[in-house]
Design an enzyme around this catalytic site. Structure first.
Site: not given
Ligand code: UT7
Length: 329
Positions: A114, A254, A284
């Site tokens: 990225c 980004h 993204n």
């Molecule tokens: O571009 C290159 C660099 N990449 C980035 O900068 C991305 C960085 N990361 C992020 O933007 C975020 O971590 C994400 C958007 C990928 C995820 O958001 P988060 O707030 O960190 O969520 P999480 O991974 O901690 O997940 C929270 C909950 C989980 O459920 P439990 O374990 O709390 O029951 C996930 O299973 O959200 C769940 N979850 C979803 N729920 C509905 C994860 N993805 C989804 C989804 N829909 N698509």
């Protein structure tokens, strides 16, 4: 005589017509428009069904040449930043030169995930600043849907397909790229990776069965690195150049997550109205996000505007570029 700087003298973007909305994705995986919108800021993304990254790049470049009234034969160098090359080799940049008729240019791909566009821009400006090159095109293009796993709800909601291109030319009025800071930390390589297909895990029945040709991301951990480093490097380039929040006309961040963008703007002391945002429309698009933002906001940019571009991505890679915009459109 003033130092020769490299200035962006034109920008163009290309996005495929097909829209994949959050509601569309909710029919494929267990997710919702509400979750995706509040956790990422993405509302929809574009999908290229037929074609490859070179097609996204070529469309962006063709439009750029037309818009800037530039003869493809005058382009001396093309750099394509991408993580989704058409092939492992030859390079996508070679293919784009052929498709667009830039037969006098040499060209190469650059992979910094990225941060690819910032790495490519910072590389390209060196050739202009020496006085040796007059016209270079830098492209960020990624067909992310070719490596997205549509059974993994944690990654498939994030990415889309697009290409963006800029023309770089010499400027002796003090405009153009003023400074850059680029960083990498390969110890993060397992946290955001396409594990299969390279020399570490060559393609095999096993790599396919284990879904190793798709993106894998430890979202939470990547988020922590991204939010800290993108904000820090953006603040660092401002301090280095004695810039305050009010001196900045635009932040071009980004587009990975609206929460990361907000944190970066806060750290820089920049108000939201000066932050380019199009993540809701395209998601993204990896190397394409920054030129796509410049393309979307081009009409609002004024000659002399102080602009900070900033990114974080797989590798890890991250960085910031400070430039003075060179034209009114
Ligand atoms: O571009 C290159 C660099 N990449 C980035 O900068 C991305 C960085 N990361 C992020 O933007 C975020 O971590 C994400 C958007 C990928 C995820 O958001 P988060 O707030 O960190 O969520 P999480 O991974 O901690 O997940 C929270 C909950 C989980 O459920 P439990 O374990 O709390 O029951 C996930 O299973 O959200 C769940 N979850 C979803 N729920 C509905 C994860 N993805 C989804 C989804 N829909 N698509």
């Amino acid at each position: 005589m003033m130092k020769i700087r490299a200035a962006i003298t034109g920008v163009n973007g290309f996005v495929p017509d097909e829209v994949l909305s959050n509601d569309d994705l909710a029919k494929i995986v267990d997710t919702s428009d509400e979750w995706i919108t509040t956790r990422t800021g993405v509302k929809e993304r574009r999908v290229l069904r037929q074609g490859a990254s070179s097609d996204l790049a070529s469309s962006a470049v063709q439009g750029l040449l037309k818009k800037t009234n530039t003869n493809p034969l005058d382009i001396e160098l093309l750099i394509v930043a991408t993580v989704t090359p058409d092939y492992l080799f030859p390079s996508t940049a070679n293919i784009v030169c052929d498709k667009v008729g830039m037969i006098n240019a040499w060209s190469f791909d650059l992979n910094a995930a990225c941060s690819g566009f910032l790495y490519a821009l910072s590389t390209a400006i060196q050739f202009i600043e020496t006085g040796r090159y007059k016209k270079i095109i830098v492209v960020g293009a990624d067909k992310m849907t070719s490596i997205v796993d549509y059974t993994d709800r944690t990654t498939c909601v994030l990415f889309g397909d697009a290409g963006g291109a800029i023309l770089l030319e010499p400027n002796e009025e003090g405009l153009g790229v003023q400074d850059f800071i680029l960083r990498c930390d390969g110890s993060g390589r397992e946290l955001l990776v396409q594990p299969g297909g390279g020399s570490m895990n060559p393609a095999s029945v096993e790599t396919v069965e284990n879904r190793m040709h798709y993106i894998r991301q430890e979202g939470k951990q990547v988020f922590k690195f991204a939010v800290t480093n993108m904000a820090e490097v953006s603040a660092e380039i401002m301090e280095k150049n004695k810039l305050k929040g009010e001196d900045i006309a635009w932040l071009v961040p980004h587009q990975a997550n609206l929460r990361i963008i907000d944190a970066t703007a806060d750290r820089m002391g920049i108000t939201k109205d000066k932050v380019m945002i199009n993540i809701h429309k395209y998601g993204n698009t990896t190397a394409a996000t920054l030129p796509l933002c410049l393309w979307d906001y081009e009409k609002q940019l004024k000659k002399g505007d102080n602009i900070i571009l900033s990114a974080f991505g797989g590798g890890f890679t991250w960085g910031a570029v400070y430039l003075k915009w060179a034209y009114n459109s």
